[in-house]
Write a protein that holds these residues in place. Structure first.
Motif, PDB file in Angstrom:
ATOM      1  N   GLU A   1       4.843  11.393 -35.860  1.00 32.20           N
ATOM      2  CA  GLU A   1       5.793  10.720 -36.742  1.00 32.20           C
ATOM      3  C   GLU A   1       5.200   9.446 -37.337  1.00 32.20           C
ATOM      4  OE1 GLU A   1       9.326   9.939 -34.587  1.00 32.20           O
ATOM      5  OE2 GLU A   1       9.986  12.029 -34.541  1.00 32.20           O
ATOM      6  N   ALA A   2       4.390   8.752 -36.541  1.00 35.53           N
ATOM      7  CA  ALA A   2       3.847   7.461 -36.988  1.00 35.53           C
ATOM      8  C   ALA A   2       2.734   7.618 -38.012  1.00 35.53           C
ATOM      9  CB  ALA A   2       3.351   6.657 -35.790  1.00 35.53           C
ATOM     10  N   VAL A   3       1.846   8.596 -37.817  1.00 32.98           N
ATOM     11  CA  VAL A   3       0.656   8.686 -38.673  1.00 32.98           C
ATOM     12  C   VAL A   3       0.509  10.027 -39.368  1.00 32.98           C
ATOM     13  CG1 VAL A   3      -0.568   6.997 -37.252  1.00 32.98           C
ATOM     14  CG2 VAL A   3      -0.878   9.441 -36.791  1.00 32.98           C
ATOM     15  N   GLY A   4       1.346  11.011 -39.032  1.00 35.66           N
ATOM     16  CA  GLY A   4       1.215  12.343 -39.611  1.00 35.66           C
ATOM     17  C   GLY A   4       0.473  13.280 -38.682  1.00 35.66           C
ATOM     18  N   VAL A   5       0.818  14.551 -38.744  1.00 37.66           N
ATOM     19  CA  VAL A   5       0.239  15.540 -37.829  1.00 37.66           C
ATOM     20  C   VAL A   5      -1.270  15.625 -37.974  1.00 37.66           C
ATOM     21  CG1 VAL A   5       0.173  18.003 -37.245  1.00 37.66           C
ATOM     22  CG2 VAL A   5       2.367  16.898 -37.730  1.00 37.66           C
ATOM     23  N   ARG A   6      -1.772  15.612 -39.199  1.00 36.26           N
ATOM     24  CA  ARG A   6      -3.203  15.799 -39.424  1.00 36.26           C
ATOM     25  C   ARG A   6      -4.037  14.639 -38.892  1.00 36.26           C
ATOM     26  NH1 ARG A   6      -5.334  20.588 -41.010  1.00 36.26           N
ATOM     27  NH2 ARG A   6      -6.756  19.624 -42.481  1.00 36.26           N
ATOM     28  N   GLN A   7      -3.407  13.478 -38.714  1.00 31.75           N
ATOM     29  CA  GLN A   7      -4.137  12.302 -38.250  1.00 31.75           C
ATOM     30  C   GLN A   7      -3.905  11.986 -36.767  1.00 31.75           C
ATOM     31  OE1 GLN A   7      -2.380  12.059 -41.394  1.00 31.75           O
ATOM     32  NE2 GLN A   7      -4.333  12.684 -42.253  1.00 31.75           N
TER      33      GLN A   7
ATOM     34  N   PRO B   1      14.004   3.638 -30.086  1.00 35.80           N
ATOM     35  CA  PRO B   1      13.238   2.434 -29.707  1.00 35.80           C
ATOM     36  C   PRO B   1      12.966   1.548 -30.915  1.00 35.80           C
ATOM     37  CG  PRO B   1      12.115   4.493 -29.098  1.00 35.80           C
ATOM     38  CD  PRO B   1      13.200   4.842 -30.035  1.00 35.80           C
ATOM     39  N   GLU B   2      12.314   0.426 -30.648  1.00 36.41           N
ATOM     40  CA  GLU B   2      12.032  -0.559 -31.690  1.00 36.41           C
ATOM     41  C   GLU B   2      11.174   0.024 -32.814  1.00 36.41           C
ATOM     42  OE1 GLU B   2      12.517  -4.540 -33.150  1.00 36.41           O
ATOM     43  OE2 GLU B   2      13.490  -3.380 -31.552  1.00 36.41           O
ATOM     44  N   PHE B   3      10.213   0.898 -32.462  1.00 34.38           N
ATOM     45  CA  PHE B   3       9.321   1.418 -33.505  1.00 34.38           C
ATOM     46  C   PHE B   3      10.009   2.430 -34.417  1.00 34.38           C
ATOM     47  CE2 PHE B   3       8.491   3.778 -29.556  1.00 34.38           C
ATOM     48  CZ  PHE B   3       8.845   5.061 -29.945  1.00 34.38           C
ATOM     49  N   ASP B   4      11.235   2.847 -34.075  1.00 32.58           N
ATOM     50  CA  ASP B   4      11.980   3.748 -34.948  1.00 32.58           C
ATOM     51  C   ASP B   4      12.609   3.028 -36.127  1.00 32.58           C
ATOM     52  OD1 ASP B   4      11.552   6.267 -34.049  1.00 32.58           O
ATOM     53  OD2 ASP B   4      13.342   6.401 -32.811  1.00 32.58           O
ATOM     54  N   LYS B   5      12.622   1.702 -36.081  1.00 35.23           N
ATOM     55  CA  LYS B   5      13.159   0.958 -37.209  1.00 35.23           C
ATOM     56  C   LYS B   5      12.243   1.119 -38.420  1.00 35.23           C
ATOM     57  CE  LYS B   5      15.459  -2.528 -34.348  1.00 35.23           C
ATOM     58  NZ  LYS B   5      15.523  -3.965 -33.966  1.00 35.23           N
ATOM     59  N   THR B   6      12.779   0.886 -39.589  1.00 36.43           N
ATOM     60  CA  THR B   6      11.993   1.005 -40.819  1.00 36.43           C
ATOM     61  C   THR B   6      11.598  -0.393 -41.290  1.00 36.43           C
ATOM     62  OG1 THR B   6      13.249   2.983 -41.422  1.00 36.43           O
ATOM     63  CG2 THR B   6      11.959   1.925 -43.155  1.00 36.43           C
ATOM     64  N   PHE B   7      10.293  -0.596 -41.414  1.00 35.17           N
ATOM     65  CA  PHE B   7       9.766  -1.904 -41.814  1.00 35.17           C
ATOM     66  C   PHE B   7       9.179  -1.831 -43.213  1.00 35.17           C
ATOM     67  CE2 PHE B   7       9.735  -1.736 -37.232  1.00 35.17           C
ATOM     68  CZ  PHE B   7      10.146  -2.999 -36.837  1.00 35.17           C
ATOM     69  N   VAL B   8       9.156  -2.962 -43.874  1.00 33.08           N
ATOM     70  CA  VAL B   8       8.547  -3.030 -45.202  1.00 33.08           C
ATOM     71  C   VAL B   8       7.071  -2.649 -45.105  1.00 33.08           C
ATOM     72  CG1 VAL B   8       7.946  -4.549 -47.126  1.00 33.08           C
ATOM     73  CG2 VAL B   8      10.206  -4.738 -46.028  1.00 33.08           C
ATOM     74  N   ASN B   9       6.378  -3.192 -44.107  1.00 35.96           N
ATOM     75  CA  ASN B   9       4.993  -2.832 -43.832  1.00 35.96           C
ATOM     76  C   ASN B   9       4.983  -1.537 -43.041  1.00 35.96           C
ATOM     77  OD1 ASN B   9       2.356  -2.548 -42.960  1.00 35.96           O
ATOM     78  ND2 ASN B   9       2.120  -4.679 -42.303  1.00 35.96           N
ATOM     79  N   ARG B  10       4.539  -0.438 -43.643  1.00 35.90           N
ATOM     80  CA  ARG B  10       4.622   0.885 -43.035  1.00 35.90           C
ATOM     81  C   ARG B  10       3.665   1.057 -41.851  1.00 35.90           C
ATOM     82  NH1 ARG B  10       9.485   2.694 -44.663  1.00 35.90           N
ATOM     83  NH2 ARG B  10       9.729   2.433 -46.915  1.00 35.90           N
ATOM     84  N   ARG B  11       2.759   0.116 -41.641  1.00 35.68           N
ATOM     85  CA  ARG B  11       1.852   0.214 -40.507  1.00 35.68           C
ATOM     86  C   ARG B  11       2.483  -0.305 -39.206  1.00 35.68           C
ATOM     87  NH1 ARG B  11      -3.616   0.388 -42.397  1.00 35.68           N
ATOM     88  NH2 ARG B  11      -3.618   2.089 -43.918  1.00 35.68           N
ATOM     89  N   ILE B  12       3.549  -1.050 -39.311  1.00 34.73           N
ATOM     90  CA  ILE B  12       4.115  -1.705 -38.132  1.00 34.73           C
ATOM     91  C   ILE B  12       4.554  -0.723 -37.045  1.00 34.73           C
ATOM     92  CG2 ILE B  12       6.138  -3.031 -37.349  1.00 34.73           C
ATOM     93  CD1 ILE B  12       5.654  -4.943 -39.616  1.00 34.73           C
ATOM     94  N   PRO B  13       5.201   0.405 -37.364  1.00 35.89           N
ATOM     95  CA  PRO B  13       5.544   1.336 -36.286  1.00 35.89           C
ATOM     96  C   PRO B  13       4.333   1.765 -35.457  1.00 35.89           C
ATOM     97  CG  PRO B  13       6.761   1.903 -38.253  1.00 35.89           C
ATOM     98  CD  PRO B  13       5.790   0.830 -38.648  1.00 35.89           C
ATOM     99  N   GLY B  14       3.164   1.897 -36.100  1.00 32.32           N
ATOM    100  CA  GLY B  14       1.950   2.240 -35.356  1.00 32.32           C
ATOM    101  C   GLY B  14       1.514   1.144 -34.406  1.00 32.32           C
ATOM    102  N   TYR B  15       1.701  -0.112 -34.814  1.00 33.18           N
ATOM    103  CA  TYR B  15       1.368  -1.237 -33.936  1.00 33.18           C
ATOM    104  C   TYR B  15       2.284  -1.247 -32.704  1.00 33.18           C
ATOM    105  CZ  TYR B  15      -0.667  -3.062 -38.334  1.00 33.18           C
ATOM    106  OH  TYR B  15      -1.366  -3.225 -39.500  1.00 33.18           O
ATOM    107  N   ILE B  16       3.591  -1.138 -32.966  1.00 35.89           N
ATOM    108  CA  ILE B  16       4.560  -1.183 -31.868  1.00 35.89           C
ATOM    109  C   ILE B  16       4.402   0.024 -30.962  1.00 35.89           C
ATOM    110  CG2 ILE B  16       7.005  -1.364 -31.284  1.00 35.89           C
ATOM    111  CD1 ILE B  16       7.513  -2.494 -34.066  1.00 35.89           C
ATOM    112  N   LEU B  17       4.147   1.187 -31.561  1.00 39.97           N
ATOM    113  CA  LEU B  17       4.005   2.403 -30.776  1.00 39.97           C
ATOM    114  C   LEU B  17       2.860   2.297 -29.778  1.00 39.97           C
ATOM    115  CD1 LEU B  17       4.854   5.314 -30.211  1.00 39.97           C
ATOM    116  CD2 LEU B  17       3.328   6.050 -32.055  1.00 39.97           C
ATOM    117  N   ARG B  18       1.753   1.697 -30.207  1.00 39.25           N
ATOM    118  CA  ARG B  18       0.617   1.551 -29.285  1.00 39.25           C
ATOM    119  C   ARG B  18       1.019   0.722 -28.068  1.00 39.25           C
ATOM    120  NH1 ARG B  18      -3.879  -2.104 -28.518  1.00 39.25           N
ATOM    121  NH2 ARG B  18      -5.545  -0.948 -27.493  1.00 39.25           N
TER     122      ARG B  18
END
Length: 268
Positions: free
Chosen positions: A206-212, A80-97
């Motif tokens: 994958e987006a934020v880490g297991v602990r989070q 999906p789109e959130f699997d892409k790698t962005f310069v801003n590492r927070r973006i996958p979390g935005y798209i994933l939501r």
């Protein structure tokens, strides 16, 4: 995973009808103590009994339903789109939501379908149930609330916290939802809740880490409902040059069947 070494054979008396299963009178059960890091494979059709020696968590998976394997392989192989790698590492979390809300709405809310027996009017209800069913009593294993709204929102020009999207992200995520939801929709009802919950958890990890994981679900779905806002400052959605496809190659551990086998053969 290491191969179990502490397997000991133990003979017991077996009472069966000799005329039905004469060979079973010679059977010898195995007793295995599974320790941390061990993986026990029980062959198909083997009778077995499990007893916990202390506090523990166990995962058992089994299926001879080839359709389930084909659909789940397709889901995990799809990028999906959130699997892409962005310069801003927070973006996958935005798209994933955004993507998860679309999937939950499609699979549960619009179908008036329960999730582990509970009504799901929105994503907040879904994640409330997921946290209760999967994580109740295990909260101490995860980081306390370290993932805040910043993992799924930005401060917009009018001073609101909102999950940022762009026109391209909206359309791409809608397409991703159609692809993924169609596979989960095709699953037998008794499999859908468990496998979709697994999928959601893995994407969040994958987006934020297991602990989070828990704090992300609480902050971005349960504690408060954040709106979405088009947000497109220069360079915000820039993709990284180091992106590599194939993040999730397959749902592991099975031979492909049916149409997927044909598709893979054609690709090769």
């Amino acid at each position: 995973m290491k191969l179990l070494k502490n397997v000991r054979e133990r003979r017991v008396s077996v009472r069966v009808s000799v005329s039905v299963r004469a060979e079973m009178t010679k059977s010898a059960p195995f007793e295995v103590e599974v320790r941390a890091g061990d993986l026990l494979f029980v062959p198909p059709q083997w009778w077995h009994h499990v007893r916990s020696l202390g506090e523990s968590a166990s995962l058992t998976t089994y299926s001879r339903h080839h359709g389930v394997y084909d659909h789940m392989h397709a889901v995990y192989r799809y990028e999906p789109e959130f699997d892409k790698t962005f310069v801003n590492r927070r973006i996958p979390g935005y798209i994933l939501r955004f993507f998860l809300q679309l999937c939950i709405h499609e699979l549960y809310t619009t179908k008036d379908r329960g999730f582990f027996g509970a009504s799901i009017p929105d994503a907040k209800a879904f994640f409330t149930v997921l946290l209760e069913v999967r994580f109740s009593g295990l909260e101490s294993l995860f980081e306390p609330m370290r993932v805040g709204p910043e993992w799924c929102t930005v401060l917009t020009d009018d001073g609101r916290n909102a999950t940022p999207v762009s026109q391209n992200i909206v359309e791409a995520s809608k397409f991703d939802k159609e692809v993924v939801a169609a596979h989960f929709e095709a699953l037998p009802a008794q499999h859908r809740d468990v496998l979709f919950a697994d999928y959601v958890e893995e994407l969040v990890a994958e987006a934020v880490g297991v602990r989070q994981m828990v704090s992300y679900m609480e902050a971005c779905f349960v504690d408060r409902e954040y709106p979405y806002a088009y947000h497109n400052p220069h360079g915000f959605w820039q993709q990284s040059d180091d992106h590599a496809r194939g993040k999730r190659k397959a749902w592991p551990g099975h031979a492909l069947k049916g149409e997927l086998m044909k598709m893979n053969s054609a690709e090769q």
